[in-house]
Design a protein around this motif. Sequence first.
Motif, short mmCIF file in Angstrom:
data_model
loop_
_atom_site.label_atom_id
_atom_site.label_comp_id
_atom_site.label_asym_id
_atom_site.label_seq_id
_atom_site.Cartn_x
_atom_site.Cartn_y
_atom_site.Cartn_z
N THR A 140 0.99 5.72 23.50
CA THR A 140 0.55 5.27 22.19
C THR A 140 1.43 5.87 21.10
O THR A 140 1.58 7.08 21.01
CB THR A 140 -0.91 5.68 21.93
OG1 THR A 140 -1.76 5.07 22.91
CG2 THR A 140 -1.37 5.23 20.55
N THR A 141 2.03 5.01 20.29
CA THR A 141 2.74 5.46 19.10
C THR A 141 1.78 5.38 17.92
O THR A 141 1.00 4.43 17.82
CB THR A 141 4.00 4.60 18.85
OG1 THR A 141 4.67 5.08 17.69
CG2 THR A 141 3.68 3.14 18.65
N THR A 142 1.81 6.36 17.03
CA THR A 142 0.79 6.45 15.98
C THR A 142 1.37 6.37 14.56
O THR A 142 0.73 6.80 13.61
CB THR A 142 -0.04 7.73 16.15
OG1 THR A 142 0.76 8.87 15.79
CG2 THR A 142 -0.57 7.89 17.56
N SER A 203 3.54 3.74 3.32
CA SER A 203 2.23 3.83 3.97
C SER A 203 2.22 2.97 5.22
O SER A 203 2.89 1.92 5.27
CB SER A 203 1.09 3.42 3.04
OG SER A 203 0.88 2.03 3.04
N GLN A 204 1.46 3.40 6.21
CA GLN A 204 1.35 2.66 7.46
C GLN A 204 0.71 1.29 7.19
O GLN A 204 1.15 0.27 7.74
CB GLN A 204 0.51 3.45 8.47
CG GLN A 204 1.10 4.79 8.86
CD GLN A 204 0.68 5.94 7.95
OE1 GLN A 204 0.56 5.78 6.74
NE2 GLN A 204 0.45 7.10 8.53
N LYS A 205 -0.30 1.28 6.35
CA LYS A 205 -1.01 0.03 6.06
C LYS A 205 -0.08 -1.00 5.45
O LYS A 205 -0.08 -2.17 5.86
CB LYS A 205 -2.18 0.32 5.11
CG LYS A 205 -2.99 -0.92 4.75
CD LYS A 205 -4.16 -0.54 3.82
CE LYS A 205 -4.97 -1.78 3.45
NZ LYS A 205 -6.13 -1.43 2.59
N PHE A 236 -6.94 7.52 17.21
CA PHE A 236 -6.40 8.11 16.00
C PHE A 236 -6.71 7.21 14.83
O PHE A 236 -6.99 6.01 14.99
CB PHE A 236 -4.89 8.34 16.12
CG PHE A 236 -4.06 7.08 16.05
CD1 PHE A 236 -3.44 6.70 14.87
CD2 PHE A 236 -3.89 6.28 17.18
CE1 PHE A 236 -2.67 5.55 14.80
CE2 PHE A 236 -3.12 5.12 17.11
CZ PHE A 236 -2.51 4.76 15.92
N ASN A 237 -6.67 7.79 13.64
CA ASN A 237 -6.93 7.06 12.40
C ASN A 237 -5.59 6.73 11.75
O ASN A 237 -4.90 7.63 11.26
CB ASN A 237 -7.81 7.89 11.46
CG ASN A 237 -8.06 7.21 10.14
OD1 ASN A 237 -7.68 6.06 9.92
ND2 ASN A 237 -8.69 7.92 9.21
N ILE A 238 -5.22 5.47 11.73
CA ILE A 238 -3.92 5.06 11.19
C ILE A 238 -3.79 5.41 9.72
O ILE A 238 -2.68 5.58 9.21
CB ILE A 238 -3.69 3.54 11.43
CG1 ILE A 238 -2.25 3.14 11.07
CG2 ILE A 238 -4.69 2.72 10.64
CD1 ILE A 238 -1.20 3.73 11.95
N GLU A 239 -4.90 5.58 9.02
CA GLU A 239 -4.86 5.90 7.59
C GLU A 239 -5.20 7.37 7.31
O GLU A 239 -5.50 7.72 6.18
CB GLU A 239 -5.84 4.99 6.83
CG GLU A 239 -5.44 3.52 6.85
CD GLU A 239 -6.40 2.64 6.09
OE1 GLU A 239 -7.44 3.15 5.62
OE2 GLU A 239 -6.13 1.43 5.97
#
Length: 312
Positions: A140-142, A203-205, A236-239
């Motif tokens: 898993t890449t995060t 940001s990831q989002k 995991f929490n992407i944010e």
Amino acid sequence: MQWYHILIIILLSLTFLFFLTTFICYFLTFFIGKKKIYAKDEYDIPFGKEYEQYKDLMIKWQKEMRELSYKQVQITSFDNLKLYARYYECTEDHVLEIMFHGYRGSAERDLSGGIKRAFALNHNVLLVDQRASSLSDGHTTTFGVNERRDCMSWVKYVVENFPPDTKIILTGVSMGAATVILASELDLAENVIGVLADCSYSSQKEVIQKVIKEMKLPPAIFYPLIKIGAKIFGRFNIEERTPLEAIINAKVPVLLFHGDIDPLVPHEMSIKLHNANKEMTKLVLIPNAGHCLCYLIEPELYLKEMKDFFKC
């Protein structure tokens, strides 16, 4: 069949469909399966038209990298994954770059030019295989969320295994750039003198939503499913934290590079990062450079900016 039996079947079907959809979203966005190890005559070139004209040079850099001697090292991550890196020594001077590659990339593909650039500055290199890449464990890449903790573990390794006067520069491209920015606000060892972030997202989002839009899908529907999939299946929490939030609290100077025709991560994201903390950052925009092509397009300018910024 009673009406409530039908209702239960409908609810179970919807629940199954929900979990299936979130799993597919996790799988397509974050899951990395079996990692290919390239043969001596095989080379990993990034996909896309912007890279085709530089294919021969990229192969040349990878060939040169493979000819260098190195020491393979290993650490254990905070969540018990075995992570690997290769140490390349250029000089006895105690300046070391810890390098992190991009999303679904590899150290060799993304950073063979980075080694060439670092050696031109007489910097030694610790070339990291990010979690779920090459020899390192994980699937898993995060997007930098857990990778920033891995970054801290690699800093600890250097502090414990290299001379105490070693100066550390955290270097990353693309997702690796986001990783080192996310680490910049953490409790870094005093050996860390700065961060080099090449083509980071803010940001990831934002970057995930951009890709969803390019797929002609509605981000308002699919991004929440991706976020839930990361939480359920990736744990995991992407944010949890964004590069934009982290750079505001950066504890070391951050040098930002970005190509002004980057089709994957718009250069406006690096402008946003710079504007969030002008005191601790410098932004260098490279004209006519695509994603992670800044050094290839303007090598002399890149080296000059690094020398001036890091003073080493």
